[in-house]
Design an enzyme around this catalytic site. Structure first.
Site, mmCIF file in Angstrom:
data_model
loop_
_atom_site.group_PDB
_atom_site.id
_atom_site.type_symbol
_atom_site.label_atom_id
_atom_site.label_comp_id
_atom_site.label_asym_id
_atom_site.label_seq_id
_atom_site.Cartn_x
_atom_site.Cartn_y
_atom_site.Cartn_z
ATOM 1 C CE LYS A 102 -2.101 -1.017 3.962
ATOM 2 N NZ LYS A 102 -1.389 -2.434 4.147
ATOM 3 N NE ARG B 158 -4.494 -0.964 9.845
ATOM 4 C CZ ARG B 158 -3.483 -0.471 9.189
ATOM 5 N NH1 ARG B 158 -3.355 0.545 8.773
ATOM 6 N NH2 ARG B 158 -2.323 -1.291 9.382
ATOM 7 N NE ARG C 169 7.694 -2.524 6.233
ATOM 8 C CZ ARG C 169 6.387 -2.518 6.177
ATOM 9 N NH1 ARG C 169 5.762 -1.877 5.354
ATOM 10 N NH2 ARG C 169 5.902 -3.278 7.189
ATOM 11 N NE ARG D 46 6.425 -0.295 10.047
ATOM 12 C CZ ARG D 46 5.366 -0.337 9.410
ATOM 13 N NH1 ARG D 46 5.287 0.367 7.965
ATOM 14 N NH2 ARG D 46 4.270 -0.758 9.589
ATOM 15 N NE ARG E 112 1.966 -4.822 11.103
ATOM 16 C CZ ARG E 112 3.446 -4.642 10.499
ATOM 17 N NH1 ARG E 112 4.269 -4.957 11.017
ATOM 18 N NH2 ARG E 112 2.877 -4.057 9.128
HETATM 19 P P1 AP5 Z 1 4.879 -1.501 1.889
HETATM 20 O O1 AP5 Z 1 4.547 -0.891 0.565
HETATM 21 O O2 AP5 Z 1 5.611 -1.119 2.906
HETATM 22 O O3 AP5 Z 1 3.540 -2.371 2.262
HETATM 23 P P2 AP5 Z 1 2.387 -1.813 3.190
HETATM 24 O O4 AP5 Z 1 1.032 -2.452 2.694
HETATM 25 O O5 AP5 Z 1 2.400 -0.284 3.136
HETATM 26 O O6 AP5 Z 1 2.730 -2.445 4.641
HETATM 27 P P3 AP5 Z 1 2.673 -1.944 6.056
HETATM 28 O O7 AP5 Z 1 3.133 -3.002 6.986
HETATM 29 O O8 AP5 Z 1 3.186 -0.512 6.176
HETATM 30 O O9 AP5 Z 1 1.105 -2.034 6.228
HETATM 31 P P4 AP5 Z 1 0.563 -1.670 7.514
HETATM 32 O O10 AP5 Z 1 -1.080 -1.694 7.104
HETATM 33 O O11 AP5 Z 1 0.623 -3.030 8.384
HETATM 34 O O12 AP5 Z 1 1.163 -1.083 8.270
HETATM 35 P P5 AP5 Z 1 0.847 0.898 8.787
HETATM 36 O O13 AP5 Z 1 2.136 1.637 8.634
HETATM 37 O O14 AP5 Z 1 -0.444 1.171 7.830
HETATM 38 O O15 AP5 Z 1 5.642 -2.946 1.274
HETATM 39 C C1 AP5 Z 1 6.464 -3.797 2.095
HETATM 40 C C2 AP5 Z 1 7.482 -4.238 1.634
HETATM 41 O O16 AP5 Z 1 7.359 -5.003 0.429
HETATM 42 C C3 AP5 Z 1 8.684 -3.120 1.315
HETATM 43 O O17 AP5 Z 1 9.843 -3.367 1.580
HETATM 44 C C4 AP5 Z 1 8.424 -2.969 0.029
HETATM 45 O O18 AP5 Z 1 9.574 -2.595 -0.809
HETATM 46 C C5 AP5 Z 1 8.187 -4.564 -0.653
HETATM 47 N N1 AP5 Z 1 7.219 -4.347 -1.783
HETATM 48 C C6 AP5 Z 1 6.122 -3.724 -2.137
HETATM 49 N N2 AP5 Z 1 5.620 -3.900 -3.284
HETATM 50 C C7 AP5 Z 1 6.450 -5.100 -3.700
HETATM 51 C C8 AP5 Z 1 6.322 -5.883 -4.860
HETATM 52 N N3 AP5 Z 1 5.439 -5.572 -5.815
HETATM 53 N N4 AP5 Z 1 7.265 -6.939 -5.258
HETATM 54 C C9 AP5 Z 1 8.217 -7.152 -4.271
HETATM 55 N N5 AP5 Z 1 8.501 -6.151 -3.114
HETATM 56 C C10 AP5 Z 1 7.314 -5.437 -2.908
HETATM 57 O O19 AP5 Z 1 0.323 0.648 10.269
HETATM 58 C C11 AP5 Z 1 1.220 0.303 11.359
HETATM 59 C C12 AP5 Z 1 0.396 0.335 12.540
HETATM 60 O O20 AP5 Z 1 -0.013 1.566 12.814
HETATM 61 C C13 AP5 Z 1 -0.667 -0.809 12.728
HETATM 62 O O21 AP5 Z 1 -0.502 -1.938 13.107
HETATM 63 C C14 AP5 Z 1 -1.656 0.023 13.803
HETATM 64 O O22 AP5 Z 1 -1.012 -0.279 15.113
HETATM 65 C C15 AP5 Z 1 -1.625 1.556 13.486
HETATM 66 N N6 AP5 Z 1 -2.325 1.942 12.409
HETATM 67 C C16 AP5 Z 1 -1.939 2.537 11.115
HETATM 68 N N7 AP5 Z 1 -3.445 2.846 10.848
HETATM 69 C C17 AP5 Z 1 -4.292 2.740 11.700
HETATM 70 C C18 AP5 Z 1 -5.811 2.713 11.315
HETATM 71 N N8 AP5 Z 1 -6.235 3.333 10.384
HETATM 72 N N9 AP5 Z 1 -6.344 2.486 12.412
HETATM 73 C C19 AP5 Z 1 -5.912 1.897 13.695
HETATM 74 N N10 AP5 Z 1 -4.565 1.782 13.933
HETATM 75 C C20 AP5 Z 1 -3.766 2.005 12.764
#
Ligand code: AP5
Length: 221
Positions: free
Chosen positions: A21, A96, A135, A167, A178
């Site tokens: 994402k 979410r 990552r 991270r 997660r």
């Molecule tokens: P990346 O693009 O970083 O993936 P992502 O989907 O953004 O993954 P996240 O782990 O950041 O999502 P998340 O939803 O768990 O975390 P968030 O920060 O929102 O890609 C991952 C890796 O793969 C990278 O190394 C990239 O280079 C690689 N990659 C990507 N595409 C690729 C491809 N096509 N081929 C090969 N490699 C590829 O949330 C973190 C925490 O914050 C949550 O756990 C929660 O505690 C809190 N939080 C955030 N938002 C909310 C909310 N709305 N409500 C409640 N709590 C929240």
């Protein structure tokens, strides 16, 4: 970069942790001239700044649990209030939960907008776990992967030269939590938006450029 679009579309990127994402949302935002709003990034910025909200959020994030809905909705409302109202927006990691989705509808309605498209990025858990393990994130927001998208100089951001970060919530046990939280609390949004005819499924497996092409088609279609 394309000229900023003024059509004010509101797009949500939905999908499991690690599905891409952030990677895709940043690129799409640059290409279309739209804002990329990641609640994970907003929370990490609050944590880095040492705000009360950031410190409260930390215990949930470190455990892989969701931060409470009211905290997140206030954060997003405040962020949107500081943005140009007619600019396209790509939400990444928000909403979410169903209550967050309902709150987003209310917030958007106050400025005469609504959700236009929800792109569901999909990949198997085995792919997600490997991507998360590899990552590395730059303080600038750019995301790399030691297996799939490495920086030119190992451990440092190509853009800013800053050291890359692994991270805290990318530990294997937290990743398992997660993924379970996604299935339980976030996956119901697939039905929520599907019933409204807003959902487009995008294959998240394949190289980053391929996924971006498919995503752009889904968002603009
Ligand atoms: P990346 O693009 O970083 O993936 P992502 O989907 O953004 O993954 P996240 O782990 O950041 O999502 P998340 O939803 O768990 O975390 P968030 O920060 O929102 O890609 C991952 C890796 O793969 C990278 O190394 C990239 O280079 C690689 N990659 C990507 N595409 C690729 C491809 N096509 N081929 C090969 N490699 C590829 O949330 C973190 C925490 O914050 C949550 O756990 C929660 O505690 C809190 N939080 C955030 N938002 C909310 C909310 N709305 N409500 C409640 N709590 C929240």
């Amino acid at each position: 970069m394309a000229a900023p679009s003024d059509n004010g579309k509101v797009v949500i990127l939905l999908g499991s942790p690690g599905v891409g994402k952030g990677t895709q949302g940043i690129r799409l935002g640059r290409e279309l001239g739209w804002a990329h709003v990641s609640t994970g990034d907003l929370l990490r910025a609050a944590l880095k700044a040492g705000t009360a909200l950031g410190l409260e959020a930390r215990r949930y994030m470190d455990a892989g649990e969701l931060v409470p809905d009211d905290v997140i909705v206030d954060l997003v409302r405040e962020h949107l209030a500081g943005m140009e109202q007619d600019r396209g927006v790509i939400f990444d990691g928000f909403p979410r939960t169903v209550p967050q989705a309902e709150a987003l509808d209310d917030v958007l309605a106050t400025v005469g907008r609504s959700v236009d498209r929800v792109a569901l990025l999909e990949a198997d858990d085995a792919v997600l776990v490997k991507r998360i393990a590899g990552r590395r994130s730059s303080p600038s927001g750019r995301v790399y992967n030691v297996y799939f998208d490495p920086p030119r100089r190992d451990g440092f951001c190509d853009d800013t030269g800053e050291p890359l970060i692994h991270r805290a919530d990318d530990r294997p046990d937290t990743v398992r939590t997660r993924l379970a939280v996604y299935r339980e609390a976030t996956a119901p949004l697939i039905g929520f938006y599907g019933a409204r005819g807003l959902l487009a499924r995008v294959d998240g497996v394949g190289d980053i450029d391929q996924v971006q092409t498919e995503l752009r088609g889904a968002v603009q279609g």
